[in-house]
Write an enzyme that holds these catalytic residues in place. Structure first.
Site: not given
Length: 260
Positions: A61-62, A65
């Protein structure tokens, strides 16, 4: 900002997975194999599989980004170590990893994290700015579909009940994280996604509320009416995509919980 003339020749090192992430992946694979073979204590194995799978998804997820921010103009995310999938590199490990994992332990809720710091001034357009926020929960959604696919294809889950229960519960957590991440609250990905398109006045308001966005989301989850609406919607989505709730409940029963 790293210009092309300043970028080191070993730029590939910025994208090299960290040993910590590889270790998390190893725990996920080994615990999955143990669950498949029904070796060892089922509760411990399911805990290792779901916890490792959850942290694995948070790293992705990170990373999502960060990699979108990198291509969108903020090359400094590479020097901050965000592209190595190393959870220790994120600016707020408590918000991104400790707090979400705690919520998994106490309530079976995939609370969204959010710890990649992006220089929004370096991003080349509002579209890229929104895409950065969208990329994280989109990764959770993609992971959900990967986990649900065997069930949708009619896998014989009775042959390896512990393994499929763990997979179903992890998929459920990914689905809850996806829904929560898209809630349009300042400080959460859903709010950050729409912020670039707001008027300057509304953007300033969002920035004032953003530090408390996660606390607001947690408070909403504790409110009985919102909680009922939230889980009702998640259960509807489970049925829609073919995630069997009986497997989810069995996996949740096997997963240890903290009592408050």
């Amino acid at each position: 900002m790293l210009g092309s003339e300043r970028r080191p020749s070993g730029v590939g090192a910025y994208f090299r997975p960290s040993p910590i992430f590889l270790g998390i992946t190893a725990v996920l694979v080994i615990s999955g194999w143990l669950a498949w073979r029904e070796i060892g204590d089922a509760r411990l194995i399911v805990f290792l599989f779901v916890a490792a799978g959850w942290v694995f998804s948070l790293c992705l997820h990170e990373y999502a980004h960060a990699v979108v921010a990198f291509h969108g103009g903020d090359r400094m995310v590479a020097e901050r170590g965000y592209l190595t999938l190393d959870p220790t590199k994120y600016t707020h490990p408590v918000l991104s990893f400790v707090l979400p994992l705690l919520f998994v332990l106490i309530g079976g809720i995939g609370l969204p994290g959010g710890a990649v710091w992006v220089d929004r001034h370096a991003i080349r357009s509002r579209g890229w700015d929104s895409f950065i926020s969208f990329a994280g929960p989109a990764t959770n959604l993609l992971f959900t579909f990967v986990l649900v696919t065997p069930f949708a294809l009619g896998v014989d889950s009775g042959a390896h009940p512990t393994f499929w229960a763990a997979v179903a519960f992890l998929a459920f957590l990914q689905l809850t994280a996806t829904v929560l991440n898209f809630v349009p609250i300042p400080g959460v990905d859903g709010g950050n996604l729409i912020q670039p398109w707001l008027s300057p006045q509304w953007q300033r308001g969002f920035q004032h509320v953003a530090p408390y966005g996660m606390l607001l989301l947690i408070a909403l989850l504790w409110a009985p009416r919102f909680n009922a609406l939230f889980f009702g919607f998640v259960f509807f989505l489970c049925r829609l995509i073919g995630l069997p709730l009986d497997h989810v409940w069995y996996g949740q029963q096997l997963f240890p919980h903290l009592s408050l």
